[in-house]
Design an enzyme around this catalytic site. Structure first.
Site, short mmCIF file in Angstrom:
data_model
loop_
_atom_site.label_atom_id
_atom_site.label_comp_id
_atom_site.label_asym_id
_atom_site.label_seq_id
_atom_site.Cartn_x
_atom_site.Cartn_y
_atom_site.Cartn_z
N ARG A 236 -3.72 -0.27 5.34
CA ARG A 236 -4.28 -1.39 4.57
C ARG A 236 -3.39 -2.61 4.52
NH1 ARG A 236 -5.78 2.24 -0.54
NH2 ARG A 236 -3.92 3.27 0.26
N ASP B 170 -9.05 3.55 1.25
CA ASP B 170 -7.96 4.00 2.11
C ASP B 170 -8.55 4.65 3.36
OD1 ASP B 170 -5.65 4.93 3.30
OD2 ASP B 170 -5.02 6.15 1.59
N CYS C 278 0.86 -1.18 0.00
CA CYS C 278 0.00 0.00 0.00
C CYS C 278 0.90 1.23 0.00
CB CYS C 278 -1.00 -0.01 1.15
SG CYS C 278 -0.31 0.25 2.79
#
Length: 146
Positions: free
Chosen positions: A13, A116, A7
């Protein structure tokens, strides 16, 4: 099989995805995560850590920056967004053929980006955690059927 999850900062994440996948204890699967714009050794997000600990999952508590060694180690590289995928490919052309977004690899229809949660509250992180759980379940199914 070695799986590398990518990420942006390796604080939200990808650490959650790593913990979810690692908790499945799939035989023969090793997993690591990193960030494209991460720095080694920063703590993961407090909300990510809270959710992972709620589920009593093993996790990596500190961020890591993506590295050539890990890209070469990986049999499969899964990014959280199409933008991440393109950035990995640009920096590490050797990744071609083993690089996909998580959604592209598991269920390639619709939006290929994972939400996100950065800067959001615990509820926003929980939504992302639940989204990642769905796709880690699909990944587990795909890996164990092959």
């Amino acid at each position: 099989m070695n799986i590398y999850l990518i990420c942006t900062g390796n604080t939200c994440r990808s650490p959650m995805a790593e913990a979810i996948l690692r908790s499945k204890n799939i035989s023969g699967i090793s997993v690591r995560s990193a960030g494209l714009h991460a720095a080694d050794g920063f703590p993961i997000s407090i909300h990510s850590e809270t959710l992972i600990q709620e589920m009593d999952m093993p996790y990596t508590a500190e961020s890591r920056v993506i590295s050539r060694e890990d890209v070469e180690w990986a049999d499969l590289i899964l990014t959280m967004t199409e933008g991440h995928k393109q950035a990995v490919l640009h920096r590490f052309p050797v990744a071609v053929g083993k690089l996909f977004t998580l959604k592209e690899y598991t269920k390639p229809d619709g939006d290929l980006d994972v939400q996100d949660p950065f800067g959001g509250n615990l509820l926003v992180y929980r939504e992302t955690f639940e989204e990642l759980t769905v796709y880690m379940d699909l990944l587990e199914k795909k890996l164990t059927e092959e």
